[in-house]
Enzyme design. Sequence first.
Site, PDB file in Angstrom:
ATOM      1  N   HIS A 186       1.560   4.261  -2.978  1.00  0.00           N
ATOM      2  CA  HIS A 186       1.456   5.713  -2.807  1.00  0.00           C
ATOM      3  C   HIS A 186       2.563   6.467  -3.552  1.00  0.00           C
ATOM      4  O   HIS A 186       2.440   7.674  -3.788  1.00  0.00           O
ATOM      5  CB  HIS A 186       1.526   6.072  -1.320  1.00  0.00           C
ATOM      6  CG  HIS A 186       0.196   6.178  -0.659  1.00  0.00           C
ATOM      7  ND1 HIS A 186      -0.810   7.000  -1.115  1.00  0.00           N
ATOM      8  CD2 HIS A 186      -0.302   5.572   0.455  1.00  0.00           C
ATOM      9  CE1 HIS A 186      -1.859   6.909  -0.331  1.00  0.00           C
ATOM     10  NE2 HIS A 186      -1.575   6.032   0.635  1.00  0.00           N
TER      11      HIS A 186
ATOM     12  N   HIS B  93       0.835  -1.212   0.000  1.00  0.00           N
ATOM     13  CA  HIS B  93       0.000   0.000   0.000  1.00  0.00           C
ATOM     14  C   HIS B  93       0.865   1.256   0.000  1.00  0.00           C
ATOM     15  O   HIS B  93       0.659   2.165  -0.817  1.00  0.00           O
ATOM     16  CB  HIS B  93      -0.918  -0.015   1.223  1.00  0.00           C
ATOM     17  CG  HIS B  93      -1.851   1.146   1.308  1.00  0.00           C
ATOM     18  ND1 HIS B  93      -3.132   1.123   0.811  1.00  0.00           N
ATOM     19  CD2 HIS B  93      -1.683   2.392   1.833  1.00  0.00           C
ATOM     20  CE1 HIS B  93      -3.718   2.280   1.018  1.00  0.00           C
ATOM     21  NE2 HIS B  93      -2.856   3.080   1.656  1.00  0.00           N
ATOM     22  N   GLU B  94       1.842   1.313   0.902  1.00  0.00           N
ATOM     23  CA  GLU B  94       2.671   2.513   0.991  1.00  0.00           C
ATOM     24  C   GLU B  94       3.543   2.674  -0.265  1.00  0.00           C
ATOM     25  O   GLU B  94       3.796   3.791  -0.711  1.00  0.00           O
ATOM     26  CB  GLU B  94       3.545   2.469   2.247  1.00  0.00           C
ATOM     27  CG  GLU B  94       2.791   2.275   3.554  1.00  0.00           C
ATOM     28  CD  GLU B  94       1.596   3.193   3.743  1.00  0.00           C
ATOM     29  OE1 GLU B  94       1.624   4.331   3.218  1.00  0.00           O
ATOM     30  OE2 GLU B  94       0.629   2.776   4.400  1.00  0.00           O
TER      31      GLU B  94
ATOM     32  N   ASP C 283      -8.825  15.126   9.163  1.00  0.00           N
ATOM     33  CA  ASP C 283      -8.767  13.760   9.679  1.00  0.00           C
ATOM     34  C   ASP C 283     -10.153  13.121   9.772  1.00  0.00           C
ATOM     35  O   ASP C 283     -10.285  11.893   9.770  1.00  0.00           O
ATOM     36  CB  ASP C 283      -8.116  13.751  11.058  1.00  0.00           C
ATOM     37  CG  ASP C 283      -6.629  13.438  10.985  1.00  0.00           C
ATOM     38  OD1 ASP C 283      -6.084  13.494   9.872  1.00  0.00           O
ATOM     39  OD2 ASP C 283      -6.023  13.145  12.023  1.00  0.00           O
TER      40      ASP C 283
ATOM     41  N   GLU D  86      -6.184   7.695  -1.777  1.00  0.00           N
ATOM     42  CA  GLU D  86      -6.318   6.403  -1.104  1.00  0.00           C
ATOM     43  C   GLU D  86      -7.068   5.344  -1.918  1.00  0.00           C
ATOM     44  O   GLU D  86      -6.703   4.169  -1.885  1.00  0.00           O
ATOM     45  CB  GLU D  86      -6.983   6.595   0.256  1.00  0.00           C
ATOM     46  CG  GLU D  86      -6.148   7.414   1.234  1.00  0.00           C
ATOM     47  CD  GLU D  86      -4.795   6.778   1.569  1.00  0.00           C
ATOM     48  OE1 GLU D  86      -4.567   5.599   1.240  1.00  0.00           O
ATOM     49  OE2 GLU D  86      -3.973   7.480   2.176  1.00  0.00           O
TER      50      GLU D  86
END
Length: 622
Positions: free
Chosen positions: A320, A316-317, A396, A339
């Site tokens: 990105h 996932h990272e 957030d 995302e």
Amino acid sequence: MKLLYICCPLFVLFSIAQTVAQHSHSSKEKHNHLHFVEEPHSYAQPNEAAIKHLDLDIALDFSAKIISGKATYQIENNNAKQIILDSKFLNITKAEADGKETTFSLSEFDKQLGQALTIDITKETKTITVHYETTDKTEALQWLSAQQTTDKTHPFLFTQGQAILTRTWIPIQDSPQIRITYNAKVQVPKQLMAVMSAENPTKKTEDGRYTFKMKQAISPYLIALAVGDIEYKAISDRTGVYAEKSMLDKVHYEFSDMEKMVVAAENLYGKYAWEQFDVIVLPPSFPFGGMENPRLTFATPTVIAGDKSLTSLIAHELAHSWSGNLVTNATWDDFWLNEGFTVYFEMRIMEALYGKDRANMLAHIAHQQLNDEIEGFKKTPDETKLKHNLKGRNPDDGMTSIPYDKGYLFLRTIEELTGREKFDAFLKTYFETHAFSTMSTERFIVYLNENLLDKYGLDFNTEEWIYTAGLPANKAIIQSDKLDKVEAVIQQIVASNKVDATLTKNWTTQEWVHFVKNLPNNITIGQLTLIDDAFDLTHSSNSYIAMVWYEKAVTHNYHGNEVDKNIEDFLVTVGRRWYVSTIYKAFKNADKVKEALAIYTKARPNYHSVTANTIDDLLGYK
């Protein structure tokens, strides 16, 4: 997170502004003129004057828990007489324009946004410098004592800038639309190593002085710093891991497929643009699973399971590096563009490396979590729209599973409509065309129509997906044969009150998580005891399995096998917001807030502000 409303007007309007920086694999600078869309979370007026490069010179005082120094910016000046930065909980001591002291002012303090730092300049000003120090209220920083680290020998510091916390440790134009390059000089105690989202050292210096260079332009929320007694171990010539000494070999083994992940990602959507992909595993108080800081992903130790079963987080990272870092959401209302794309890309990496079964299990579990989230938003259905409206709120608040998992489902549905070959070509061109720039939802819709849907004469309800609550009827169906078999095991246990351990042999983490989460609501204490006696889930060393089991134990008032003690130990030790908020929510839903607060009072000093703010609000802590 608390819903904190803006008490003063914001000034960023539509304007052509920014020049973005060079691609890492080219000596040429790449200039893209972008429109700044309305930005509700920054005071900056980049159409008048915008930062474009940062030289940071700071020193860390661990005894006082203060960072002090100066931030010097090269600016793009459109005949402006002032430039506005974002600042929150910082002590600003002096400002300079082209090396000469100038006047500055700070606006009235806003709980959410902090203060507008207005610096007087002339039409000819090319650089500004801000001298400052952090304070004990700085939200991005977590100063950890030696006892709060794994090895318990030296203190530790890490930053967390997303979404709008970079302004609490650097005065900056804190909007994702701003993209800057940066250099940094950082002084730390000589027994510690400093690393950043930049070109990094692999060994400690003798004097604790470190220099950094990030030559690709990034958004301010991606500027990151970690300082501790850490070591480095390479996996390949462009991948490796940092961790405390006692964790290093475990981390290296767990993430040993990182180079394979990078290759798989490049095969899908083009060359990795950041040269190096390293991961640092931080102390357990880190509030997220991972943070995609360019060149150096920050990760939680809760993914170190010993069997590589939770490494989808690394996929996932890594994803990105394309969706988020390379092409960035223009504002936090467009968070799904970061995302949703990343979850889709993550699933494709996992499928390429580990097969469709594992990818489908991950997607199925995410879909179940999405359905739970939508059910939880029944009274506020607008929260389930992909395009947020976060004006007057903390960004957030939008970091739910909606932008992640509904965003993924949106893209997977389009993939099934168009066919994978066409969709992959579209995504690869999208990343290449918009590299080192920002993207709004509205611009993406136009691009999607022109380059995929209209191009192939496809009819798709794009606006319903993005601007309507809930899930459209035409969503992709996520199936997993392995998880269907897990549900059959559950039915057998419940019906017979017996456990056949051979049926669970060689289960993966995802199968165990699905097993626990799908135990029926009417399961008895006796059946939970039977399951725990057979599998000892209370003492699971896998933090994901432990988290869902503890949630189930709290919900069903199960107290066997030392579960209460283990829940408390888990909540006091682990600071990952998703994990701890899940368990605290279970306490609250079971009318056990008093018990939860008793634990939280002990745990809160170990949490980063991101986690503490969320749990404060959840439990009504004061």
